[in-house]
Write an enzyme that holds these catalytic residues in place. Structure first.
Site, PDB file in Angstrom:
ATOM      1  N   ARG A  29       2.706  -8.589   2.095  1.00 43.07           N
ATOM      2  CA  ARG A  29       2.157  -8.584   3.451  1.00 43.07           C
ATOM      3  C   ARG A  29       1.441  -9.886   3.788  1.00 43.07           C
ATOM      4  O   ARG A  29       1.394 -10.292   4.954  1.00 43.07           O
ATOM      5  CB  ARG A  29       1.228  -7.376   3.625  1.00 43.07           C
ATOM      6  CG  ARG A  29       1.987  -6.043   3.690  1.00 43.07           C
ATOM      7  CD  ARG A  29       1.060  -4.857   3.409  1.00 43.07           C
ATOM      8  NE  ARG A  29       1.720  -3.574   3.619  1.00 43.07           N
ATOM      9  CZ  ARG A  29       2.534  -2.991   2.730  1.00 43.07           C
ATOM     10  NH1 ARG A  29       2.817  -3.601   1.567  1.00 43.07           N
ATOM     11  NH2 ARG A  29       3.073  -1.805   2.975  1.00 43.07           N
ATOM     12  N   SER A 169       5.062   7.831   3.955  1.00 42.19           N
ATOM     13  CA  SER A 169       5.575   6.574   3.411  1.00 42.19           C
ATOM     14  C   SER A 169       4.863   5.395   4.057  1.00 42.19           C
ATOM     15  O   SER A 169       4.933   5.210   5.278  1.00 42.19           O
ATOM     16  CB  SER A 169       7.086   6.459   3.667  1.00 42.19           C
ATOM     17  OG  SER A 169       7.543   5.146   3.436  1.00 42.19           O
ATOM     18  N   GLN A 171       5.743   2.373   3.704  1.00 43.43           N
ATOM     19  CA  GLN A 171       6.760   1.436   4.175  1.00 43.43           C
ATOM     20  C   GLN A 171       7.249   1.799   5.568  1.00 43.43           C
ATOM     21  O   GLN A 171       7.391   0.921   6.425  1.00 43.43           O
ATOM     22  CB  GLN A 171       7.924   1.391   3.186  1.00 43.43           C
ATOM     23  CG  GLN A 171       7.566   0.762   1.851  1.00 43.43           C
ATOM     24  CD  GLN A 171       8.749   0.707   0.898  1.00 43.43           C
ATOM     25  OE1 GLN A 171       9.849   1.133   1.231  1.00 43.43           O
ATOM     26  NE2 GLN A 171       8.523   0.196  -0.297  1.00 43.43           N
ATOM     27  N   ASP A 318       3.734   5.502  -7.331  1.00 43.88           N
ATOM     28  CA  ASP A 318       4.337   4.526  -8.233  1.00 43.88           C
ATOM     29  C   ASP A 318       3.871   4.694  -9.673  1.00 43.88           C
ATOM     30  O   ASP A 318       4.503   4.187 -10.604  1.00 43.88           O
ATOM     31  CB  ASP A 318       4.038   3.104  -7.774  1.00 43.88           C
ATOM     32  CG  ASP A 318       4.848   2.709  -6.544  1.00 43.88           C
ATOM     33  OD1 ASP A 318       5.906   3.309  -6.314  1.00 43.88           O
ATOM     34  OD2 ASP A 318       4.422   1.802  -5.809  1.00 43.88           O
TER      35      ASP A 318
END
Length: 432
Positions: A29, A169, A171, A318
């Protein structure tokens, strides 16, 4: 060419202090916001791993000047209008973050672009991004009606949206925020549960404005950003492998310095504490940065099985493969549920970690939305495979520290996606 690595039992524990590489999410980012800001952005501790290099390369292809200097990356941004039509396709490699977030950025740019990636990216679902982006008026096409890459994006004028996300999410949320920043008006995006908020913190860091009230994100279009200085904290997702290693390898004491402690990312610490891990967190008193950071100390612990599910899952999605390994060394049963997202990562991580830990002797079974682990297990040697997934590879390398016989890890180089120095850092903590 397939890589393999032989790994051995660590007899005398993990000792020492270390810093893990820069946060992958923040590194991505920082390049993206540096590119669309006006002025110079200096990024310290940028993660020079394959995924983040893919992001850097894509923005260079769009005319953004980026320099690398020692442990710094310097981005010379010229605003949104500084992004130019690339001469060639934009190859994101293995990076789903790059593919999905760039889709939101490119949706509002007045040119045509094509996003592709490697074999893993070609299997990862993109409709979860292309569908919501179409509501802004984005013109995006892809294989199977936008479900898979390559994605063809014909950018143009966008309209604001009021949208409730159907998946938790970061993303997808971030892709929508990037589109909303280019829309003509105010967009409202509702999250089902809280996900990592690095895009939101980055907007504020670069002088923009965004609000989040009880999961309702409001963002205005037409914002301009100013170049700034970004100090990337250590990646807690990379730290997780060492936290677990120190908790389960007998005789270990490990100090991890300058680790990112963003509250949307610290689920691994919460779970380890619930399992009885001897873990101490000291936040930095100099938290002038936009992201919290601090020092984590872990010692070998007696662990107990627990149930993991619900709203905590996005904050440790993750880390679930290495949490599964942690659970093999806990007394009793651990149940991981509500983790369907693991199926659409670099691999189906539920099937991958279950199958590979079984090879080493773990009592573990997959479920529709997670896994069940019965501990405590002795682990033995064998040949296992990362399946090209960096987090599976690092989890299996940590498992080898407990294995009574030699472990051969196939596709060992997958760790380069996020942690190129992983094996050397792990070896440096070994006392034999």
């Amino acid at each position: 060419m397939e890589s393999s690595k032989k790994l051995a039992f660590m007899s005398n524990g993990i000792k020492g202090e270390m810093k893990v590489p820069g946060d992958k999410s923040i590194s991505h980012r920082s390049i993206m916001f540096g590119a669309i800001a006006k002025g110079t952005t200096v990024i310290h501790n940028f993660l020079k791993a394959e995924d983040c290099i893919s992001t850097m390369t894509c923005f260079k292809q769009m005319g953004v000047e980026i320099e690398e200097e020692d442990n710094k990356v310097i981005v010379y941004g010229k605003g949104w209008e500084g992004l130019k039509e690339p001469e060639d396709i934009l190859d994101v490699g293995n990076s789903g973050t790059t593919a999905r977030l760039m889709a939101g950025m490119l949706a509002g740019r007045p040119f045509h672009s094509v996003i592709v990636g490697d074999e893993s990216i070609a299997k990862r679902p993109m409709k979860r991004v292309t569908g919501p982006l179409s509501l802004f008026g984005a013109d995006i096409a892809g294989r199977r009606n936008g479900e898979f890459t390559p994605l063809s994006i014909r950018g143009g004028k966008l309209s604001p949206v009021d949208y409730h996300l159907t998946v938790a999410s970061a993303q997808v949320k971030s892709a929508m925020i990037f589109a909303a920043l280019q829309a003509d008006g105010i967009s409202a995006i509702k999250e089902p549960v809280s996900t990592r908020n690095h895009t939101e913190t980055m907007i504020k860091k670069f002088g923009g404005d965004i609000s989040n009230e009880n999961g309702l994100i409001t963002v205005s279009g037409g914002q301009q950003f100013k170049g700034t200085e970004v100090r990337v904290p250590g990646d807690i997702s990379s730290a997780a492998f060492f936290l677990v290693a120190a908790a389960i390898v007998p005789g270990s004491t490990l100090v991890l310095q300058d680790v990112g402690l963003n509250p949307t990312r610290t689920g691994i610490i919460t779970v380890m504490e619930r399992m009885g891990a001897n873990i101490t967190v000291v936040k930095s008193e100099e938290n002038n940065e936009f992201e919290e950071r601090g020092t984590i100390t872990v010692e070998t612990s007696s662990l107990r099985g627990i149930e993991i599910g619900g709203e905590i899952i996005p904050s440790l999605i993750d880390e679930l493969p290495v949490i599964a390994l942690l659970a093999t060394q806990a007394e009793g049963r651990t149940i991981i549920k509500d983790a369907e997202e693991l199926k659409v990562k670099e691999t189906n991580r539920i099937d991958a970690i279950v199958s590979q830990l079984k090879v080493l002797g773990a009592d573990i079974e997959s479920t529709e939305d997670g896994m069940i682990i019965n501990g405590k297990n002795e682990l033995y040697g064998g040949t296992v495979d990362s399946m090209g997934d960096h987090r599976i590879g690092m989890t299996l390398a940590v498992a080898a520290l407990l294995s009574k016989e030699e472990v051969t890890l196939k596709n060992a180089d997958a760790v380069n996606i996020s942690f190129p120095a992983f094996y050397s850092d792990l070896a440096s903590l070994s006392i034999t």
